[in-house]
Each structure stands twice: as structure tokens, then as C-alpha cells.
Scaffold this motif. Structure first.
Motif, PDB file in Angstrom:
ATOM      1  N   GLY A  73       0.814  -1.200   0.000  1.00  0.00           N
ATOM      2  CA  GLY A  73       0.000   0.000   0.000  1.00  0.00           C
ATOM      3  C   GLY A  73       0.849   1.252   0.000  1.00  0.00           C
ATOM      4  N   PRO A  74       0.208   2.394  -0.030  1.00  0.00           N
ATOM      5  CA  PRO A  74       0.933   3.669   0.022  1.00  0.00           C
ATOM      6  C   PRO A  74       1.792   3.772   1.279  1.00  0.00           C
ATOM      7  N   ASP A  75       2.929   4.426   1.148  1.00  0.00           N
ATOM      8  CA  ASP A  75       3.835   4.725   2.260  1.00  0.00           C
ATOM      9  C   ASP A  75       4.586   3.511   2.790  1.00  0.00           C
ATOM     10  N   VAL A  76       4.513   2.377   2.116  1.00  0.00           N
ATOM     11  CA  VAL A  76       5.266   1.197   2.558  1.00  0.00           C
ATOM     12  C   VAL A  76       6.622   1.197   1.866  1.00  0.00           C
ATOM     13  N   GLU A  77       7.683   1.291   2.662  1.00  0.00           N
ATOM     14  CA  GLU A  77       9.033   1.327   2.111  1.00  0.00           C
ATOM     15  C   GLU A  77       9.887   0.145   2.551  1.00  0.00           C
ATOM     16  N   THR A  78       9.418  -0.615   3.546  1.00  0.00           N
ATOM     17  CA  THR A  78      10.226  -1.696   4.101  1.00  0.00           C
ATOM     18  C   THR A  78      10.053  -3.013   3.376  1.00  0.00           C
ATOM     19  N   PHE A  79       9.016  -3.152   2.571  1.00  0.00           N
ATOM     20  CA  PHE A  79       8.774  -4.385   1.830  1.00  0.00           C
ATOM     21  C   PHE A  79       8.432  -4.057   0.388  1.00  0.00           C
ATOM     22  N   ALA A  80       8.645  -5.057  -0.490  1.00  0.00           N
ATOM     23  CA  ALA A  80       8.322  -4.908  -1.902  1.00  0.00           C
ATOM     24  C   ALA A  80       7.732  -6.216  -2.408  1.00  0.00           C
ATOM     25  N   PRO A  81       6.944  -6.188  -3.475  1.00  0.00           N
ATOM     26  CA  PRO A  81       6.417  -7.428  -4.034  1.00  0.00           C
ATOM     27  C   PRO A  81       7.543  -8.427  -4.308  1.00  0.00           C
ATOM     28  N   GLY A  82       7.279  -9.679  -3.930  1.00  0.00           N
ATOM     29  CA  GLY A  82       8.263 -10.730  -4.091  1.00  0.00           C
ATOM     30  C   GLY A  82       9.033 -11.066  -2.829  1.00  0.00           C
ATOM     31  N   ASP A  83       8.958 -10.213  -1.816  1.00  0.00           N
ATOM     32  CA  ASP A  83       9.665 -10.479  -0.558  1.00  0.00           C
ATOM     33  C   ASP A  83       9.040 -11.669   0.168  1.00  0.00           C
ATOM     34  N   ARG A  84       9.871 -12.550   0.684  1.00  0.00           N
ATOM     35  CA  ARG A  84       9.422 -13.671   1.518  1.00  0.00           C
ATOM     36  C   ARG A  84       9.233 -13.153   2.943  1.00  0.00           C
ATOM     37  N   VAL A  85       8.117 -13.533   3.594  1.00  0.00           N
ATOM     38  CA  VAL A  85       7.818 -12.997   4.922  1.00  0.00           C
ATOM     39  C   VAL A  85       7.157 -14.045   5.803  1.00  0.00           C
ATOM     40  N   TRP A  86       7.257 -13.819   7.121  1.00  0.00           N
ATOM     41  CA  TRP A  86       6.412 -14.527   8.075  1.00  0.00           C
ATOM     42  C   TRP A  86       5.563 -13.496   8.798  1.00  0.00           C
ATOM     43  N   VAL A  87       4.389 -13.906   9.246  1.00  0.00           N
ATOM     44  CA  VAL A  87       3.463 -12.955   9.851  1.00  0.00           C
ATOM     45  C   VAL A  87       3.033 -13.454  11.217  1.00  0.00           C
ATOM     46  N   MET A  88       2.645 -12.511  12.063  1.00  0.00           N
ATOM     47  CA  MET A  88       2.259 -12.837  13.434  1.00  0.00           C
ATOM     48  C   MET A  88       0.995 -12.075  13.812  1.00  0.00           C
ATOM     49  N   ALA A  89       0.226 -12.652  14.722  1.00  0.00           N
ATOM     50  CA  ALA A  89      -0.951 -11.979  15.286  1.00  0.00           C
ATOM     51  C   ALA A  89      -1.854 -11.410  14.203  1.00  0.00           C
ATOM     52  N   ALA A  90      -2.002 -12.155  13.101  1.00  0.00           N
ATOM     53  CA  ALA A  90      -2.756 -11.634  11.961  1.00  0.00           C
ATOM     54  C   ALA A  90      -4.186 -11.284  12.332  1.00  0.00           C
ATOM     55  N   SER A  91      -4.827 -12.130  13.129  1.00  0.00           N
ATOM     56  CA  SER A  91      -6.232 -11.882  13.456  1.00  0.00           C
ATOM     57  C   SER A  91      -6.412 -11.269  14.838  1.00  0.00           C
ATOM     58  N   PHE A  92      -5.326 -10.766  15.438  1.00  0.00           N
ATOM     59  CA  PHE A  92      -5.424 -10.080  16.728  1.00  0.00           C
ATOM     60  C   PHE A  92      -5.650  -8.593  16.471  1.00  0.00           C
ATOM     61  N   GLY A  93      -6.829  -8.097  16.862  1.00  0.00           N
ATOM     62  CA  GLY A  93      -7.156  -6.702  16.629  1.00  0.00           C
ATOM     63  C   GLY A  93      -7.289  -6.354  15.163  1.00  0.00           C
ATOM     64  N   HIS A  94      -7.543  -7.367  14.349  1.00  0.00           N
ATOM     65  CA  HIS A  94      -7.572  -7.162  12.907  1.00  0.00           C
ATOM     66  C   HIS A  94      -8.591  -8.132  12.329  1.00  0.00           C
TER      67      HIS A  94
END
Length: 337
Positions: A73-94
């Protein structure tokens, strides 16, 4: 895209496989193509416990997962399409979890996944690794962050080293320099705790487990990572140092009775902990876990003490059942299958 959703509390039959539009990331968000979705006990408990409040009228479950950045999305500078990632607390408060083909998350819930780390490992982090990190950093005179040498000179006892949190605690504690002892219930689980990196493994169902632990730690244990305090309290008191911390993250029993004088003499600290109360602390823990990943200190699979059990997205109910029935290792849902 396909997603798993439920609208009411109940048994696995409330989980529905649906088609929905691919979501778009907003400011400060990324869209992740989910390749592995990790299942934890909190997933089946929050879905099935009567009276448990639903955060939203519709819930897409699972906090943990791993995959590839698909859009930013807009203003995202730390990641780019194609980056491999792990995620946490995806459904916590979201609104949305990882039991779907794509999920949109704020960048604060996303961390880089090194190229040599599997997507199964990425989905096995989250709740187990952050819980283990918290248990290892609550001692009164201990570190609040983990890194190599942070636990030098300390002895950690991990109860249930073949479980997901136990496995993470062994790997993190060893990376941080601790001497690690684990208790297990049989030879198969002993092999898993050893594969995870425990220096000493004690079968609490055979012989004298106190003597076994004391042989490995004559001066006593500094930190206990405890999954069953009601059952293990006497064992723990028999092997800890004065001023030790017993970090309790789970127990199937609802109550515990403690002998006050014994605990006073040992100056023991009990820390009952739960993850979802301080996201800043979780974020710091996630940074430490990512550092351990970069150092090659984490692994998944039987060779690392954490067997993987895979289910297709359409069998999410069976995957949650497997966790509820005590599957040894890590249960993974594959949204691509």
C-alpha cells in the motif's frame, strides 16, 4: 480467492470455505500471498468455547503464517512485491487471519523470512516463538531481549520440549547461550527435544526426574518454561535455584494449590503470561526471532524436533481438530491446496 470463515461459535462444522474478492492493501499495509497458515490451540478454543466473544461478526482464523508479498500500500518502504515474509498476530485486533489465499496486514505484523528458511518454519513461528521469547525474558534479573550470549551462564528447564512452544523455547534459549534441559514423557519425544537442541533430556515418567535434572544442573535451574504448572509444581520447586522464575504459559487444569512456606524459602517468582496484551513487546520479540532466523538458529521438521502435519485449506476443521487432539509437532494449513 478462497478463504475459511465462521460466523458463530461451534464445532468444526461452523468453518465454511468461501470465495471472496482479493483485498487491496491500504496505507501502511501489505498483501501477502499465504503459502502456509499455522494452527495454534487458541484457534480451536476461540472458535469452539461457549461464551467466547467473537471479535467480529465474521472471523477468518489463524494468527500465524508465511508467504510472499504480493502488493504494497501507500507509504510502505520496508517491503516490496516478491519479498518472503512470516506474519504474526494476523487476526489479533484485525479483521482477517491467514486461513485464506491472500491476507492484508499492517507492516508491523510482518517480518522478513530468510531465503534458507522454509515457509513451514515461517508458519511455525508466531504464537509459539513469541510465547517462548516472553517466557525466557520475564525473570526479574534477566534480559528483556534475546540475542547471542543474552542467557550465558543460565540454565533453562523447558517442560514439554516436544511441543510447539517447548521446541521454540529450546531453540531460542540455546541461541541465546543458555544450558537447556527439557522434560518429556517418552523416548519419541526425547528424540524430538534433543533434535531441537536440548543439552539434556529427562523422561519424567521414568526413574527419578529430580535427580536427572539435578545431575545436569547441580546448582539448580534459573528459568522454567512451564506448560503444566499444576502437575509439575513439586518437581519445579525441587530443581530451581533461589530466586528462580517459573514462567507459566498454559495448563489444562483450572486451579493450582501452592505451599506458601516452600515458595517463600525459594524466593520463587511465578509469571503467568499471555501474548496479546502488549503489541510493542510482541514486536520486539518478533525482531529477536527474526535475528535468530538469520543466524540459522531456528528450524522446522522432524530433524529440528518439530514434525510438520499439512492439511489443505478445505480441511481446516480437521487441522484444528488435530491440534485439539494433541498432535505432536506443528499443524500447517496449505491455502494453495
Amino acid at each position: 480467492m478462497r478463504a475459511i470463515l465462521y460466523r458463530e461459535i461451534g464445532d468444526p462444522s461452523v468453518l465454511k470455505l468461501i470465495e471472496r474478492d482479493v483485498p487491496e492493501p491500504g496505507p501502511g499495509e501489505v498483501r501477502v500471498r499465504v503459502l502456509t497458515s499455522g494452527v495454534n490451540p487458541t484457534d480451536w478454543r476461540s472458535r469452539s468455547t461457549p461464551g467466547w466473544p467473537m471479535q467480529y461478526p465474521e472471523v477468518i482464523p489463524h494468527h500465524d503464517g508465511a508467504g510472499v508479498i504480493d502488493a504494497v500500500g501507500p507509504d510502505v518502504e520496508t517491503f516490496a512485491p516478491g519479498d518472503r515474509v512470516w506474519v504474526m498476530a494476523a487476526s489479533f485486533g484485525h479483521l482477517t487471519g491467514t486461513a485464506q489465499e491472500y491476507t492484508v496486514l499492517p507492516v508491523s505484523k510482518v517480518r522478513p523470512l530468510p531465503d534458507d528458511a522454509s515457509y513451514e518454519l515461517g508458519a511455525a513461528l508466531g504464537v509459539p516463538a513469541l510465547t517462548a521469547h516472553r517466557a525466557l525474558t520475564v525473570a526479574e534479573n534477566g534480559p528483556r531481549r534475546l540475542a547471542p550470549k543474552a542467557l550465558d551462564g543460565r540454565t533453562v528447564l523447558v517442560a514439554g520440549g516436544a511441543g510447539a512452544v517447548g521446541n521454540a523455547a529450546i531453540q531460542l534459549a540455546r541461541w541465546a547461550g543458555a544450558t537447556v534441559i527439557s522434560t518429556v514423557s517418552g523416548p519419541g519425544k526425547a528424540a524430538l527435544a534433543t533434535a531441537a537442541g536440548a543439552h539434556h533430556v529427562v523422561n519424567y515418567r521414568e526413574g527419578d526426574p529430580v535427580a536427572g535434572i539435578r545431575a545436569a544442573a547441580p546448582e539448580g535451574v534459573d528459568i522454567v518454561v512451564e506448560v503444566a504448572i499444576a502437575h509439575n509444581k513439586d518437581l519445579d520447586l525441587a530443581v530451581i535455584k533461589n530466586g528462580a522464575t517459573i514462567a507459566v504459559y498454559a495448563d489444562d487444569r483450572p486451579t493450582i494449590e501452592l505451599d506458601i512456606l516452600s515458595n517463600l524459602r525459594l524466593d520463587v517468582r511465578y509469571q503467568f503470561l499471555i501474548l496479546f496484551t502488549d503489541f510493542a513487546r510482541m514486536a520486539a520479540a518478533a525482531d529477536d526471532v527474526t535475528a535468530a532466523l538469520r543466524d540459522g538458529a531456528f528450524g522446522a521438521g522432524e530433524e529440528h524436533g518439530l514434525p510438520i502435519h499439512r492439511f489443505p485449506l478445505s480441511e481446516t476443521g480437521a487441522a484444528q481438530d488435530a491440534v485439539q487432539m494433541g498432535a505432536v509437532g506443528k499443524v500447517i494449513v496449505d491455502p494453495t491446496a
